[in-house]
Scaffold this active site. Structure first.
Site, mmCIF file in Angstrom:
data_model
loop_
_atom_site.group_PDB
_atom_site.id
_atom_site.type_symbol
_atom_site.label_atom_id
_atom_site.label_comp_id
_atom_site.label_asym_id
_atom_site.label_seq_id
_atom_site.Cartn_x
_atom_site.Cartn_y
_atom_site.Cartn_z
ATOM 1 N N TYR A 1 0.823 -1.212 0.000
ATOM 2 C CA TYR A 1 0.000 0.000 0.000
ATOM 3 C C TYR A 1 0.861 1.267 0.000
ATOM 4 O O TYR A 1 0.425 2.310 -0.471
ATOM 5 C CB TYR A 1 -0.892 0.055 1.245
ATOM 6 N N ASP B 1 -6.428 -6.892 4.332
ATOM 7 C CA ASP B 1 -7.561 -6.232 3.677
ATOM 8 C C ASP B 1 -8.483 -7.272 3.056
ATOM 9 O O ASP B 1 -9.699 -7.260 3.256
ATOM 10 C CB ASP B 1 -7.046 -5.271 2.595
ATOM 11 N N ASP C 1 -12.479 -8.950 4.688
ATOM 12 C CA ASP C 1 -13.778 -8.928 3.997
ATOM 13 C C ASP C 1 -14.339 -10.343 3.941
ATOM 14 O O ASP C 1 -15.531 -10.562 4.172
ATOM 15 C CB ASP C 1 -13.640 -8.397 2.553
ATOM 16 N N LYS D 1 3.021 -15.314 2.644
ATOM 17 C CA LYS D 1 3.205 -16.048 1.387
ATOM 18 C C LYS D 1 4.700 -16.299 1.239
ATOM 19 O O LYS D 1 5.344 -15.859 0.281
ATOM 20 C CB LYS D 1 2.633 -15.218 0.217
ATOM 21 N N ASP E 1 -2.987 -18.419 0.856
ATOM 22 C CA ASP E 1 -4.005 -19.119 0.056
ATOM 23 C C ASP E 1 -4.711 -20.187 0.889
ATOM 24 O O ASP E 1 -5.939 -20.309 0.882
ATOM 25 C CB ASP E 1 -3.400 -19.698 -1.241
HETATM 26 C C1 IPM Z 1 -10.336 -1.043 4.227
HETATM 27 C C2 IPM Z 1 -10.557 -0.448 2.862
HETATM 28 C C3 IPM Z 1 -9.376 0.441 2.508
HETATM 29 C C4 IPM Z 1 -8.127 -0.411 2.529
HETATM 30 C C5 IPM Z 1 -9.517 1.194 1.167
HETATM 31 C C6 IPM Z 1 -10.761 2.053 1.129
HETATM 32 C C7 IPM Z 1 -8.306 2.018 0.841
HETATM 33 O O1 IPM Z 1 -10.761 -1.449 1.923
HETATM 34 O O2 IPM Z 1 -10.165 -0.283 5.196
HETATM 35 O O3 IPM Z 1 -10.351 -2.276 4.343
HETATM 36 O O4 IPM Z 1 -7.832 -1.094 1.530
HETATM 37 O O5 IPM Z 1 -7.424 -0.400 3.544
HETATM 38 MG MG MG Z 2 -10.970 -3.413 2.762
#
Ligand code: IPM
Ligand code: MG
Length: 356
Positions: free
Chosen positions: A141, A243, A247, A186, A219
């Site tokens: 990032y 990240d 999710d 990884k 993975d």
């Molecule tokens: C998160 C989001 C952010 C990230 C984006 C919006 C830059 O997806 O906080 O998980 O990737 O960190």
């Molecule tokens: Mg995110």
């Protein structure tokens, strides 16, 4: 106590969910006798429109002065053209970096009342209680980015010091929980991951012999998270893997809209935000789930203000509201009535302790 919070609603559903988080914050503060001041500031796409900058300096200064930052979400189609040079996401990354909040805690706890809201089978989900510690201010990032006509480059770098400090945050957390740490990398491909594994193992051996450490490749981890999620306690991983996997893991609890986060550094100040995005498709409709933000407020009370009882009061109110059947559209069962964002906020507020 007296505290001051910088509030960054941001874009899309951000301001809608933050409004409910603030109502719960004010109610909890009132019932426990605290004075909490709020400053709302432009951030993200709306700040690009008003200031030409996703993180205007007045916003950054106010965040640096505040006891904590409460954030909604940022981004949207208006600001995401492929050739855009100023992007809402740059503001978020800069905020994290400037505030030095390198440790992003993302808990996932399955509420028994919601096992049917998930896409996974209930018997896989019962008892799941894990927390990710995502490294937040390093890795790909923040590495050098380059682009020419025929290629593009994103550099991924980690230093020993960055890996040591995030390992310590995760290990201390594991000591207060079930004494188990899973480090995800990884290392069969990436040099940064080989360093990560080596440093993490050394710190754990030397400083946390009471915490069991396992290394899992990213993975395989993605697969085990939905195969045997109950086995995980604390998970530590680098920025981008964290990240992606958080999710995925949020679906264990039933919806991305339920997941809170706390971004912490070495001091008390932190940034608190739901892990979901700005959801432009449902923005302005009043149907977003505010629970991720409300639970982020609880984390703010606990980690930045040291108010554990107040944090628990909010978490209990959320659990009670959900147990009593309160559901936004993202978690409602077919044929049942869904609550609006505001009504979900009301359902939580009604279960907070009465004014003291
Ligand atoms: C998160 C989001 C952010 C990230 C984006 C919006 C830059 O997806 O906080 O998980 O990737 O960190
Ligand atoms: Mg995110």
């Amino acid at each position: 106590m007296k505290a001051h919070i910088a509030v960054l609603g941001g874009d899309g559903i951000g301001p809608e969910v933050v409004a409910e988080g603030l109502r719960c914050l004010h109610a909890a503060a009132k019932s426990f006798g605290h004075e909490i001041g709020i400053t709302e500031l432009p951030f993200g796409g709306v700040a690009i429109d008003s200031h030409g900058d996703p993180l205007p300096s007045e916003t950054l200064q106010a965040c640096l002065k505040a006891d904590a930052v409460l954030l909604g979400a940022i981004g949207g189609p208006k600001w995401s053209a492929p050739d855009a040079t100023v992007r809402p996401e740059q503001g978020l990354l800069k905020l994290r970096k400037e505030l030095g909040v390198y440790a992003n805690l993302r808990p996932v706890k399955v509420l028994p009342a919601l096992v049917d809201a998930s896409t996974l089978k209930p018997q896989i989900l019962e008892g799941v209680d894990l927390v990710f510690v995502r490294e937040l201010t390093g890795g790909i990032y923040f590495g050098e980015k380059k682009r020419d006509a025929n290629s593009a480059t994103d550099v991924c770098t980690y230093t020993v010091a960055e890996i040591e400090r995030i390992t310590r945050v995760a290990a201390r957390l594991a000591q207060r929980r079930r004494h188990k740490l899973t480090s995800i990398d990884k290392s069969n491909v990436l040099e940064t991951s080989r360093l990560w594994r080596e440093v993490c193992a050394r710190v754990m051996r030397a400083e946390f012999p009471d915490v069991a450490l396992e290394h899992v490749l990213v993975d395989a981890a993605a697969m085990h998270l939905i195969r045997r999620p109950r086995d995980f306690d604390v998970i530590v991983t680098e920025n981008m893997f964290g990240d992606i996997l958080t999710d995925e893991a949020s679906m264990l609890a039933g919806s991305l809209g339920l997941s809170p986060s706390a971004s912490l550094g070495d001091g008390k100040r932190g940034v608190y935000e739901p892990i979901h995005g700005s959801a432009p498709d449902i923005a302005g409709k009043g149907i977003a789930n505010p629970v991720g933000t409300i639970l982020s407020v609880a984390m703010l009370l606990r980690h930045s203000l040291g108010l554990d009882a107040e944090a628990e009061a909010i978490e209990n109110a959320v659990t009670l509201a959900i147990e009593s059947g309160a559901r936004t559209p993202d978690i409602v069962a077919q044929g049942e009535r869904a609550l609006s964002t505001r009504e979900m906020g009301d359902a939580v507020l009604a279960r907070l302790p009465a004014r003291g």
